[in-house]
Scaffold this motif. Sequence first.
Motif, PDB file in Angstrom:
ATOM      1  N   UNK A 128       0.808  -1.216   0.000  1.00 23.95           N
ATOM      2  CA  UNK A 128       0.000   0.000   0.000  1.00 23.95           C
ATOM      3  C   UNK A 128       0.844   1.271   0.000  1.00 23.95           C
ATOM      4  N   UNK A 129       1.923   1.270   0.797  1.00 25.42           N
ATOM      5  CA  UNK A 129       2.758   2.475   0.838  1.00 25.42           C
ATOM      6  C   UNK A 129       3.377   2.761  -0.516  1.00 25.42           C
ATOM      7  N   UNK A 130       3.862   1.743  -1.193  1.00 21.82           N
ATOM      8  CA  UNK A 130       4.456   1.951  -2.515  1.00 21.82           C
ATOM      9  C   UNK A 130       3.391   2.423  -3.509  1.00 21.82           C
ATOM     10  N   UNK A 131       2.202   1.857  -3.402  1.00 20.18           N
ATOM     11  CA  UNK A 131       1.122   2.300  -4.268  1.00 20.18           C
ATOM     12  C   UNK A 131       0.797   3.768  -4.056  1.00 20.18           C
ATOM     13  N   UNK A 132       0.770   4.194  -2.796  1.00 19.74           N
ATOM     14  CA  UNK A 132       0.486   5.595  -2.474  1.00 19.74           C
ATOM     15  C   UNK A 132       1.614   6.500  -2.938  1.00 19.74           C
ATOM     16  N   UNK A 133       2.844   6.104  -2.678  1.00 22.04           N
ATOM     17  CA  UNK A 133       4.002   6.936  -3.046  1.00 22.04           C
ATOM     18  C   UNK A 133       4.084   7.110  -4.560  1.00 22.04           C
ATOM     19  N   UNK A 134       3.940   6.025  -5.315  1.00 22.62           N
ATOM     20  CA  UNK A 134       4.053   6.132  -6.771  1.00 22.62           C
ATOM     21  C   UNK A 134       2.908   6.933  -7.359  1.00 22.62           C
ATOM     22  N   UNK A 135       1.686   6.749  -6.834  1.00 21.80           N
ATOM     23  CA  UNK A 135       0.549   7.540  -7.320  1.00 21.80           C
ATOM     24  C   UNK A 135       0.759   9.019  -7.032  1.00 21.80           C
ATOM     25  N   UNK A 136       1.259   9.330  -5.845  1.00 18.19           N
ATOM     26  CA  UNK A 136       1.494  10.722  -5.468  1.00 18.19           C
ATOM     27  C   UNK A 136       2.587  11.340  -6.329  1.00 18.19           C
ATOM     28  N   UNK A 137       3.638  10.569  -6.607  1.00 18.11           N
ATOM     29  CA  UNK A 137       4.713  11.046  -7.468  1.00 18.11           C
ATOM     30  C   UNK A 137       4.183  11.366  -8.867  1.00 18.11           C
ATOM     31  N   UNK A 138       3.432  10.428  -9.450  1.00 12.56           N
ATOM     32  CA  UNK A 138       2.898  10.638 -10.790  1.00 12.56           C
ATOM     33  C   UNK A 138       1.952  11.820 -10.848  1.00 12.56           C
ATOM     34  N   UNK A 182      -6.435  12.006   1.065  1.00 14.73           N
ATOM     35  CA  UNK A 182      -6.033  13.387   1.352  1.00 14.73           C
ATOM     36  C   UNK A 182      -4.513  13.540   1.279  1.00 14.73           C
ATOM     37  N   UNK A 183      -3.775  12.542   1.751  1.00 14.27           N
ATOM     38  CA  UNK A 183      -2.315  12.578   1.636  1.00 14.27           C
ATOM     39  C   UNK A 183      -1.917  12.585   0.167  1.00 14.27           C
ATOM     40  N   UNK A 184      -2.515  11.685  -0.616  1.00 17.32           N
ATOM     41  CA  UNK A 184      -2.231  11.610  -2.053  1.00 17.32           C
ATOM     42  C   UNK A 184      -2.530  12.944  -2.739  1.00 17.32           C
ATOM     43  N   UNK A 185      -3.738  13.450  -2.522  1.00 22.44           N
ATOM     44  CA  UNK A 185      -4.148  14.676  -3.200  1.00 22.44           C
ATOM     45  C   UNK A 185      -3.411  15.894  -2.657  1.00 22.44           C
ATOM     46  N   UNK A 186      -3.208  15.941  -1.339  1.00 24.13           N
ATOM     47  CA  UNK A 186      -2.554  17.097  -0.746  1.00 24.13           C
ATOM     48  C   UNK A 186      -1.120  17.264  -1.221  1.00 24.13           C
ATOM     49  N   UNK A 187      -0.337  16.186  -1.179  1.00 22.04           N
ATOM     50  CA  UNK A 187       1.055  16.282  -1.616  1.00 22.04           C
ATOM     51  C   UNK A 187       1.140  16.452  -3.130  1.00 22.04           C
ATOM     52  N   UNK A 188       0.298  15.740  -3.864  1.00 21.31           N
ATOM     53  CA  UNK A 188       0.298  15.885  -5.319  1.00 21.31           C
ATOM     54  C   UNK A 188      -0.110  17.273  -5.750  1.00 21.31           C
ATOM     55  N   UNK A 210      -1.992  21.352   0.894  1.00 22.60           N
ATOM     56  CA  UNK A 210      -1.553  20.653   2.109  1.00 22.60           C
ATOM     57  C   UNK A 210      -2.659  20.538   3.154  1.00 22.60           C
ATOM     58  N   UNK A 211      -3.589  21.484   3.169  1.00 24.25           N
ATOM     59  CA  UNK A 211      -4.668  21.436   4.154  1.00 24.25           C
ATOM     60  C   UNK A 211      -5.610  20.272   3.881  1.00 24.25           C
ATOM     61  N   UNK A 212      -5.507  19.684   2.682  1.00 24.50           N
ATOM     62  CA  UNK A 212      -6.330  18.503   2.388  1.00 24.50           C
ATOM     63  C   UNK A 212      -6.003  17.348   3.321  1.00 24.50           C
ATOM     64  N   UNK A 213      -4.768  17.282   3.771  1.00 26.87           N
ATOM     65  CA  UNK A 213      -4.379  16.145   4.607  1.00 26.87           C
ATOM     66  C   UNK A 213      -5.123  16.177   5.947  1.00 26.87           C
ATOM     67  N   UNK A 214      -5.023  17.249   6.751  1.00 25.90           N
ATOM     68  CA  UNK A 214      -5.861  17.299   7.966  1.00 25.90           C
ATOM     69  C   UNK A 214      -7.345  17.343   7.623  1.00 25.90           C
ATOM     70  N   UNK A 215      -7.692  17.897   6.447  1.00 26.04           N
ATOM     71  CA  UNK A 215      -9.091  17.897   6.042  1.00 26.04           C
ATOM     72  C   UNK A 215      -9.628  16.487   5.853  1.00 26.04           C
ATOM     73  N   UNK A 216      -8.799  15.593   5.327  1.00 25.53           N
ATOM     74  CA  UNK A 216      -9.210  14.200   5.181  1.00 25.53           C
ATOM     75  C   UNK A 216      -9.373  13.500   6.514  1.00 25.53           C
TER      76      UNK A 216
END
Length: 437
Positions: A10-20, A149-155, A295-301
Amino acid sequence: MVESQVRGSPRRGLVSATLGFFIGFAGVVLYGPVATEFKSAMGLSGLALGALVAAPQLTGSLLRIPFGAWVDDVGPRRPFLVLLGLSIVGMAGLALLLTVFYPGGLTMGLYPLVFLFGALSGCGIAVFSVGTTQTAYWYPKESQGTVLAVYAGLGNSSPALFTLALPIALGALGLTTAYLVWFAFLVVGTVAYAVTAVDPPSFQLRAEGLDPETSEARAREHGQELFPGGDAFASVRDAASIRQTWVLVALFFTSFGGFLALTVWLPSYWVSIHGVDVQSAGVVTAVAFTLLAALIRIPGGVLSDRIGGEVTAVGSFLLVAVAAATLVVTRHYTVALGATVAIAVGMGVANAAVFQLVPAYVPEAVGGASGLVGGLGAFGGFVVPPVLGVFVDVYGTSGYATGFAVFVALAVVSVALSERLYRRQPTTGPDAVPADD
């Protein structure tokens, strides 16, 4: 028989999606931070300028629908790479055009080509719905609000960074070289995604020849709880048949479409209303709005997971309405800065709230729903800037401020829709059953 293996985590899936997503989403600000350069070189009206800065959002929003649904058929990795590849083509065309014609030859006659290459470059923005689905399929239901929210916030942070960097690169390197550097960044980032990305477990198992029932059972052992139907068109049809999907589309039109629109429009607002220079306008837009909203999406999520997406959305859109109304009437720099921060917080948290609700209301068609909500909702990023440009054409320079009345109206409607969702579906946890009214 060799037992099938699942690669990644899951972590790799999240990291690669966020990177892309980070790589592709930078295309949002392809023209916005240096809009005055194109306006002066090509002699653009307010409407033409609004359409140009919004050009990447045309493809970046509408392509989310078919590509988000395509994920349910083939997995996320292939759609991701196709969209990033199209973005590379657009950026290459733009860089070549500027190399040949800028500055003296970049006239209004080349506007269609500049718009076309901007739209192609915006294809990378459409990876949002693909990455959303990739992330959702890797994680359990109770974690959706937080991980999305982590995915969208960092992306989402890439437009802020490019809003800061592009004006600086313009001053240091010139417009053409700045876009050549961006082209190189896009190519390197696409290769990095290709190397790191892995499809969620069920897609890997299906690719190895396992039947759907067996692959789903095996994938559950690896933590996957949401599964595709396998038919891209059926996924969109299923999502479209649920009325709440269209409510979420409307909410995302305001929150995310508004975020996209203001990301490309605010630099012109700060230059025209408050008289700041282009680089300072980029800094204010990036720090006070784009980066904060991302970035506020993360606490928003996290907040949406705890108190419910509907309640979170009501409060967020109320904040947007009040802040936008303030920007309509104020010409005081400090007040305007505070109102901009408030809109960033409201839109960012609302974005997280809306996508926390997608798996809750449409668990059987997450890919199709992500495409519809993300695509049609983000279409606001293309629709709103030309409307703001009309305010400038009608009211002159003051139209850059008066145009915020558009956001007041959108926010008020969104408050009403969010409140209606709350009354009809007060709980949105993983066990909630959506009311298909």
